[in-house]
Design a protein around this motif. Structure first.
Motif, PDB file in Angstrom:
ATOM      1  N   ALA A 241     -88.990 -39.978 -42.478  1.00 16.49           N
ATOM      2  CA  ALA A 241     -88.060 -40.057 -43.605  1.00 16.49           C
ATOM      3  C   ALA A 241     -87.314 -41.394 -43.611  1.00 16.49           C
ATOM      4  O   ALA A 241     -87.054 -41.960 -44.681  1.00 16.49           O
ATOM      5  N   ILE A 242     -86.981 -41.908 -42.433  1.00 25.51           N
ATOM      6  CA  ILE A 242     -86.306 -43.214 -42.348  1.00 25.51           C
ATOM      7  C   ILE A 242     -87.196 -44.308 -42.910  1.00 25.51           C
ATOM      8  O   ILE A 242     -86.768 -45.131 -43.730  1.00 25.51           O
ATOM      9  N   LEU A 243     -88.463 -44.328 -42.490  1.00 24.06           N
ATOM     10  CA  LEU A 243     -89.405 -45.322 -43.000  1.00 24.06           C
ATOM     11  C   LEU A 243     -89.714 -45.093 -44.480  1.00 24.06           C
ATOM     12  O   LEU A 243     -89.899 -46.047 -45.240  1.00 24.06           O
ATOM     13  N   GLY A 244     -89.751 -43.825 -44.890  1.00 20.01           N
ATOM     14  CA  GLY A 244     -89.982 -43.521 -46.298  1.00 20.01           C
ATOM     15  C   GLY A 244     -88.849 -44.007 -47.181  1.00 20.01           C
ATOM     16  O   GLY A 244     -89.075 -44.501 -48.295  1.00 20.01           O
ATOM     17  N   GLY A 245     -87.612 -43.901 -46.678  1.00 18.30           N
ATOM     18  CA  GLY A 245     -86.479 -44.420 -47.436  1.00 18.30           C
ATOM     19  C   GLY A 245     -86.559 -45.916 -47.627  1.00 18.30           C
ATOM     20  O   GLY A 245     -86.220 -46.453 -48.688  1.00 18.30           O
ATOM     21  N   PHE A 281     -79.812 -55.975 -39.195  1.00 15.75           N
ATOM     22  CA  PHE A 281     -80.462 -55.973 -37.886  1.00 15.75           C
ATOM     23  C   PHE A 281     -79.427 -55.984 -36.757  1.00 15.75           C
ATOM     24  O   PHE A 281     -79.669 -55.428 -35.686  1.00 15.75           O
ATOM     25  N   ALA A 282     -78.280 -56.625 -36.988  1.00 12.75           N
ATOM     26  CA  ALA A 282     -77.221 -56.638 -35.972  1.00 12.75           C
ATOM     27  C   ALA A 282     -76.629 -55.244 -35.761  1.00 12.75           C
ATOM     28  O   ALA A 282     -76.255 -54.872 -34.645  1.00 12.75           O
ATOM     29  N   HIS A 288     -77.152 -44.240 -34.081  1.00 16.81           N
ATOM     30  CA  HIS A 288     -77.782 -43.211 -33.258  1.00 16.81           C
ATOM     31  C   HIS A 288     -78.199 -41.996 -34.071  1.00 16.81           C
ATOM     32  O   HIS A 288     -79.186 -41.340 -33.731  1.00 16.81           O
ATOM     33  N   ALA A 289     -77.501 -41.675 -35.137  1.00 15.45           N
ATOM     34  CA  ALA A 289     -77.838 -40.516 -35.964  1.00 15.45           C
ATOM     35  C   ALA A 289     -78.908 -40.885 -36.972  1.00 15.45           C
ATOM     36  O   ALA A 289     -79.002 -42.031 -37.432  1.00 15.45           O
ATOM     37  N   ALA A 290     -79.719 -39.899 -37.335  1.00 12.80           N
ATOM     38  CA  ALA A 290     -80.791 -40.127 -38.303  1.00 12.80           C
ATOM     39  C   ALA A 290     -80.231 -40.577 -39.647  1.00 12.80           C
ATOM     40  O   ALA A 290     -80.810 -41.443 -40.316  1.00 12.80           O
ATOM     41  N   ALA A 294     -81.160 -43.972 -41.574  1.00 13.01           N
ATOM     42  CA  ALA A 294     -81.755 -43.884 -42.911  1.00 13.01           C
ATOM     43  C   ALA A 294     -80.990 -44.757 -43.907  1.00 13.01           C
ATOM     44  O   ALA A 294     -81.588 -45.434 -44.751  1.00 13.01           O
ATOM     45  N   ALA A 295     -79.660 -44.754 -43.802  1.00  8.20           N
ATOM     46  CA  ALA A 295     -78.852 -45.575 -44.706  1.00  8.20           C
ATOM     47  C   ALA A 295     -79.136 -47.059 -44.490  1.00  8.20           C
ATOM     48  O   ALA A 295     -79.295 -47.818 -45.458  1.00  8.20           O
ATOM     49  N   LEU A 296     -79.220 -47.471 -43.232  1.00 10.39           N
ATOM     50  CA  LEU A 296     -79.545 -48.874 -42.936  1.00 10.39           C
ATOM     51  C   LEU A 296     -80.955 -49.216 -43.416  1.00 10.39           C
ATOM     52  O   LEU A 296     -81.206 -50.323 -43.907  1.00 10.39           O
ATOM     53  N   SER A 297     -81.876 -48.262 -43.272  1.00 14.84           N
ATOM     54  CA  SER A 297     -83.251 -48.491 -43.704  1.00 14.84           C
ATOM     55  C   SER A 297     -83.334 -48.705 -45.210  1.00 14.84           C
ATOM     56  O   SER A 297     -84.059 -49.584 -45.689  1.00 14.84           O
TER      57      SER A 297
END
Length: 389
Positions: A241-245, A281-282, A288-290, A294-297
């Motif tokens: 889901a992180i990569l999908g976002g 990236f920094a 640590h939480a999904a 996901a928000a950063l992704s």
């Protein structure tokens, strides 16, 4: 021009979906037949390895022959490669199919991008048409694997390869009625130099360097997020889901880019994307939480997804019209070379010093290099005036 652009986008989706579908199906078949993870890695690398060596010849071929002949050749090569896997799906045949599908996709993309660039009448139109073209790979990255997976589950691998072998012919069906543009003559009396001569222009070198850096950031995220997610104890569904976002955000910003392109110049978009990428990236290793990842992704997808149309626009403005194919070939070679080598480098560095330091090192390089983007300017005064027909 809108009808021609729609046809070209559909053609791009068709030939690229063949490659992306095969890139999912072939490794899956290899794993199910008991081949090692290393063998599957080699198989995946072959999809990007062929365009590394063929990109420059493909660019020159497109400069000489325009659109239809390169696309027809790409369609034939991709179909033959996929049909070989239908007839005899041994591992070495899958490797051969990976090479042909990767090479065909690279050739078709260069020819299509070159033609689209020549349809534009000014810099604003360049940014807009390449924004629309950038949506195509996002669609094909979804369509190819989903179609292949559906057919595999319901009919088996050979039927999936057969369906994928038919997709490139849709590309030809879309292109066959597109009017070929006259060939751009070079300066009278000028000798044809090496493709590497293009790198003598400082701004072109800067653009290629920035393109490579941002492509590497894409590879960093795709390769290291699963590693980071595993360290955090996240499930496969959460990592997916992180990569999908990220992918959805990259697609969404490309849908907005035609509107943005009319209001912002290329250098501003590229520099802003680099600064945003460095900051994200920094922060990434501290998530640590999904949900935080996901928000950063998603934010990273917005930043990196906005870059390609701007780079393509600048590339066409910086390059003589009769050498657009060569310039696109250099760009393709750099991107595919990065896709082959960077995961190996990132994996080794991550094992040695930790994933967090890889994020920080790459982000730091991109942030330090961002002032280069602000200084980018087209070096040809009016390169598009000669492309009006």
């Amino acid at each position: 021009m809108r009808v021609d652009l729609a046809r070209l986008i559909a053609s791009q989706i068709s030939v690229h979906a063949c490659m992306t579908g095969f890139r999912m199906a072939a490794p899956l078949m290899a794993l199910r037949e008991g081949h090692s993870a290393w063998s599957v890695g080699v198989l995946l690398a072959l999809f990007a390895l062929a365009p590394v060596f063929l990109a420059l010849p493909a660019g020159r071929f497109a400069d000489r022959h325009g659109l239809q002949r390169p696309v027809r050749l790409a369609v034939t090569v991709a179909s033959v490669g996929a049909l070989a896997a239908v007839a005899w799906p041994a591992f070495w045949v899958l490797c051969l199919s990976a090479i042909t599908c990767g090479a065909a996709s690279g050739l078709a993309m260069i020819a299509l991008q070159r033609h689209v660039g020549r349809l534009a009448h000014d810099a604003t139109e360049l940014r807009q048409v390449f924004s629309w073209m950038a949506v195509g790979p996002s669609i094909s990255n979804f369509l190819g694997p989903v179609l292949a997976g559906f057919v595999i589950d319901h009919a088996g691998f050979r039927w999936a390869y057969l369906v994928l072998a038919l997709l490139p012919w849709l590309a030809w069906w879309w292109v066959r009625r597109t009017q070929e543009l006259p060939r751009e003559p070079g300066p009278e009396g000028a000798k044809r130099g090496s493709s590497w001569d293009l790198l003598r222009e400082p701004d072109f070198r800067r653009l290629m360097a920035l393109n490579w850096m941002l492509s590497s950031c894409w590879d960093v995220h795709t390769f290291l997020v699963p590693v980071l997610g595993h360290e955090r104890g996240l499930s496969a569904t959460a990592i997916g889901a992180i990569l999908g976002g990220f992918a959805l955000a990259a697609t969404a910003i490309r849908l907005l880019m035609p509107w943005i392109a009319a209001r912002l110049r290329e250098s501003a978009v590229i520099a802003s994307a680099m600064c945003a990428t460095a900051a994200l990236f920094a922060i990434y290793p501290f998530a640590h939480a999904a949900g935080a990842m996901a928000a950063l992704s998603v934010l990273l997808g917005f930043a990196l997804g906005s870059v390609q149309p701007m780079i393509m626009s600048m590339l066409h403005q910086m390059t003589p019209p009769h050498r657009h194919g060569e310039a696109l070939g250099l760009r393709s070679m750099a991107i595919n070379g990065s896709s082959v080598l960077m995961p190996l480098l990132f994996g080794s560095a991550g094992a040695a010093v930790g994933v967090a330091y890889v994020f920080w090192a790459v982000g730091g390089v991109v942030g330090v290099a961002s002032p280069m983007a602000w200084r980018l300017r087209p070096v040809l005064p009016a390169p598009l005036e000669r492309t009006r027909f």
